[in-house]
Write an enzyme that holds these catalytic residues in place. Structure first.
Site, PDB file in Angstrom:
ATOM      1  N   HIS A   1       0.797  -1.235   0.000  1.00  0.00           N
ATOM      2  CA  HIS A   1       0.000   0.000   0.000  1.00  0.00           C
ATOM      3  C   HIS A   1       0.824   1.276   0.000  1.00  0.00           C
ATOM      4  O   HIS A   1       0.261   2.374   0.033  1.00  0.00           O
ATOM      5  CB  HIS A   1      -0.959   0.004   1.202  1.00  0.00           C
ATOM      6  CG  HIS A   1      -1.835  -1.200   1.241  1.00  0.00           C
ATOM      7  ND1 HIS A   1      -1.498  -2.350   1.933  1.00  0.00           N
ATOM      8  CD2 HIS A   1      -3.012  -1.458   0.632  1.00  0.00           C
ATOM      9  CE1 HIS A   1      -2.454  -3.260   1.765  1.00  0.00           C
ATOM     10  NE2 HIS A   1      -3.384  -2.746   0.989  1.00  0.00           N
TER      11      HIS A   1
ATOM     12  N   SER B   1     -12.460  16.989  19.052  1.00  0.00           N
ATOM     13  CA  SER B   1     -13.280  17.546  17.966  1.00  0.00           C
ATOM     14  C   SER B   1     -14.764  17.517  18.287  1.00  0.00           C
ATOM     15  O   SER B   1     -15.569  18.155  17.606  1.00  0.00           O
ATOM     16  CB  SER B   1     -13.038  16.768  16.666  1.00  0.00           C
ATOM     17  OG  SER B   1     -13.419  15.419  16.845  1.00  0.00           O
ATOM     18  N   ASP B   2     -15.136  16.743  19.315  1.00  0.00           N
ATOM     19  CA  ASP B   2     -16.538  16.697  19.734  1.00  0.00           C
ATOM     20  C   ASP B   2     -16.595  16.197  21.165  1.00  0.00           C
ATOM     21  O   ASP B   2     -15.605  15.659  21.673  1.00  0.00           O
ATOM     22  CB  ASP B   2     -17.370  15.797  18.803  1.00  0.00           C
ATOM     23  CG  ASP B   2     -16.802  14.387  18.682  1.00  0.00           C
ATOM     24  OD1 ASP B   2     -15.833  14.207  17.929  1.00  0.00           O
ATOM     25  OD2 ASP B   2     -17.297  13.500  19.380  1.00  0.00           O
TER      26      ASP B   2
ATOM     27  N   MET C   1     -10.251   5.943  17.099  1.00  0.00           N
ATOM     28  CA  MET C   1     -10.463   4.625  16.509  1.00  0.00           C
ATOM     29  C   MET C   1      -9.182   3.933  16.023  1.00  0.00           C
ATOM     30  O   MET C   1      -9.252   3.034  15.202  1.00  0.00           O
ATOM     31  CB  MET C   1     -11.468   4.747  15.337  1.00  0.00           C
ATOM     32  CG  MET C   1     -12.784   5.352  15.754  1.00  0.00           C
ATOM     33  SD  MET C   1     -13.986   5.491  14.421  1.00  0.00           S
ATOM     34  CE  MET C   1     -14.409   3.782  14.176  1.00  0.00           C
TER      35      MET C   1
ATOM     36  N   GLY D   1      -5.192  10.635  10.403  1.00  0.00           N
ATOM     37  CA  GLY D   1      -6.139   9.731   9.744  1.00  0.00           C
ATOM     38  C   GLY D   1      -6.468  10.212   8.339  1.00  0.00           C
ATOM     39  O   GLY D   1      -6.541   9.426   7.390  1.00  0.00           O
TER      40      GLY D   1
HETATM   41  N1  HPA Z   1     -15.885   8.720  18.176  1.00  0.00           N
HETATM   42  C1  HPA Z   1     -14.916   8.004  17.600  1.00  0.00           C
HETATM   43  N2  HPA Z   1     -13.881   8.548  17.007  1.00  0.00           N
HETATM   44  C2  HPA Z   1     -13.803   9.891  16.999  1.00  0.00           C
HETATM   45  C3  HPA Z   1     -14.773  10.675  17.572  1.00  0.00           C
HETATM   46  C4  HPA Z   1     -15.864  10.070  18.207  1.00  0.00           C
HETATM   47  O1  HPA Z   1     -16.767  10.724  18.760  1.00  0.00           O
HETATM   48  N3  HPA Z   1     -14.429  11.977  17.391  1.00  0.00           N
HETATM   49  C5  HPA Z   1     -13.278  11.953  16.710  1.00  0.00           C
HETATM   50  N4  HPA Z   1     -12.885  10.690  16.481  1.00  0.00           N
END
Ligand code: HPA
Length: 231
Positions: A4, A202-203, A179, A20
Site C-alpha cells: 500500500h 473535535s466533539d 479509533m 487519519g
Molecule cells: N468517536 C470516535 N472517534 C472519533 C470521535 C468520536 O466521537 N471523534 C473523533 N474521532
C-alpha cells in the site's frame, strides 16, 4: 515498496506523523515542512517526506479505524520507520475537556477484538513509548499548550448502536474516544519501535458539541507542532 505504500526505505524518515485524513497529511506537509516530496498516492492515502527545523520527517495518512491504521503502521515499520506519532481527533468523555483541547494518550483501551486475535481472552494494555510521551509533555509546555495525559478508548464504531455505551469508560477515567491507537501501540510494541498518539478534541459526548469546520482547521496546529517537536 510495500503493498500500500509506493516508496523505498530511503524515501521514509525515521519519524512519521500519522493523521487519519490524507488531506491533513498534505496540509501538514504544505504548511509546516520544507523540501517536501510526495512518496505515496496509492489509494489516495497520501504520504510526504520533508524537513522540519533541519530534520527529516514523514507524514502518512492512515484512514479511519484500526485495520487500516495497522496496515500503514506495519508497512512503515517494514520500510524502516522507528517512531510513529498519530495526530488525530477524538470525542471527549470527560466534562472538563472542551473542543480544541489536546490529549496525549498514555494508554489505549479498546472494544475491538484486534488484540484478542493475539492474546486470546487475556487483556493486553497497549501503552505509549514513555520517553516519547515525556518529551511530548515537555514540548507542549515549551509551546504553551495545555495537555491532558491519560487513557483513551480506541473503538471499532463511530456510530454506536447504544447511545449510552460510553458511560462505563468515562466512569473509569477514560478521557475520550478515537479509533486507531490501541492497534498502533500494540504493533509498535511488537516491532520495538516508538509510538505515541496526540489528539485534539473535535466533539464532546458529554455536551454534544461538535467542532465547526473553522475550528477543525485551526485547532490542528498546536497538536502538529507538539508532534514535530519530537522529530
Ligand atoms: N468517536 C470516535 N472517534 C472519533 C470521535 C468520536 O466521537 N471523534 C473523533 N474521532
Amino acid at each position: 515498496m510495500t503493498i500500500h505504500i509506493a516508496a523505498q526505505p530511503e524515501d521514509i524518515a525515521e519519524t512519521v506523523l500519522l493523521p487519519g485524513d490524507p488531506l491533513r497529511a498534505k496540509g501538514i506537509a504544505d504548511k509546516l515542512l520544507t523540501e517536501v516530496t510526495c512518496y505515496n498516492e496509492v489509494r489516495g492515502m497520501l504520504g510526504y517526506t520533508g524537513t522540519y527545523r533541519g530534520k527529516r520527517v514523514s507524514v502518512q495518512g492512515t484512514g479511519m479505524g484500526m485495520p487500516t491504521t495497522a496496515i500503514y503502521a506495519h508497512e512503515l515499520i517494514a520500510l524502516g520507520a522507528k517512531r510513529l506519532i498519530r495526530v488525530g481527533t477524538c470525542g471527549a468523555y470527560q466534562p472538563h475537556l472542551n473542543i480544541g483541547d489536546v490529549i496525549i494518550a498514555m494508554t489505549a483501551s479498546t472494544d475491538s477484538a484486534i488484540n484478542q486475535h493475539i492474546f486470546g481472552q487475556k487483556d493486553y494494555a497497549p501503552a505509549a513509548h514513555f520517553p516519547l510521551l515525556l518529551k511530548a509533555v515537555e514540548a507542549a509546555k515549551a509551546l504553551g499548550v495545555a495537555v491532558t495525559v491519560g487513557n483513551i478508548l480506541s473503538s471499532d464504531s463511530f456510530y454506536n448502536a447504544h447511545s449510552e455505551h460510553w458511560h462505563k469508560w468515562a466512569e473509569y477515567g477514560v478521557l475520550g474516544v478515537e479509533m486507531e491507537s490501541s492497534a498502533l501501540y500494540t504493533l509498535a510494541a511488537k516491532h520495538q519501535v516508538e509510538a505515541l498518539t496526540i489528539l485534539t478534541v473535535s466533539d464532546s459526548l458529554v455536551t454534544g458539541k461538535v467542532a465547526s469546520a473553522e475550528e477543525r482547521q485551526h485547532s490542528f496546529d498546536p497538536m502538529a507542532k507538539i508532534a514535530l517537536a519530537l522529530v
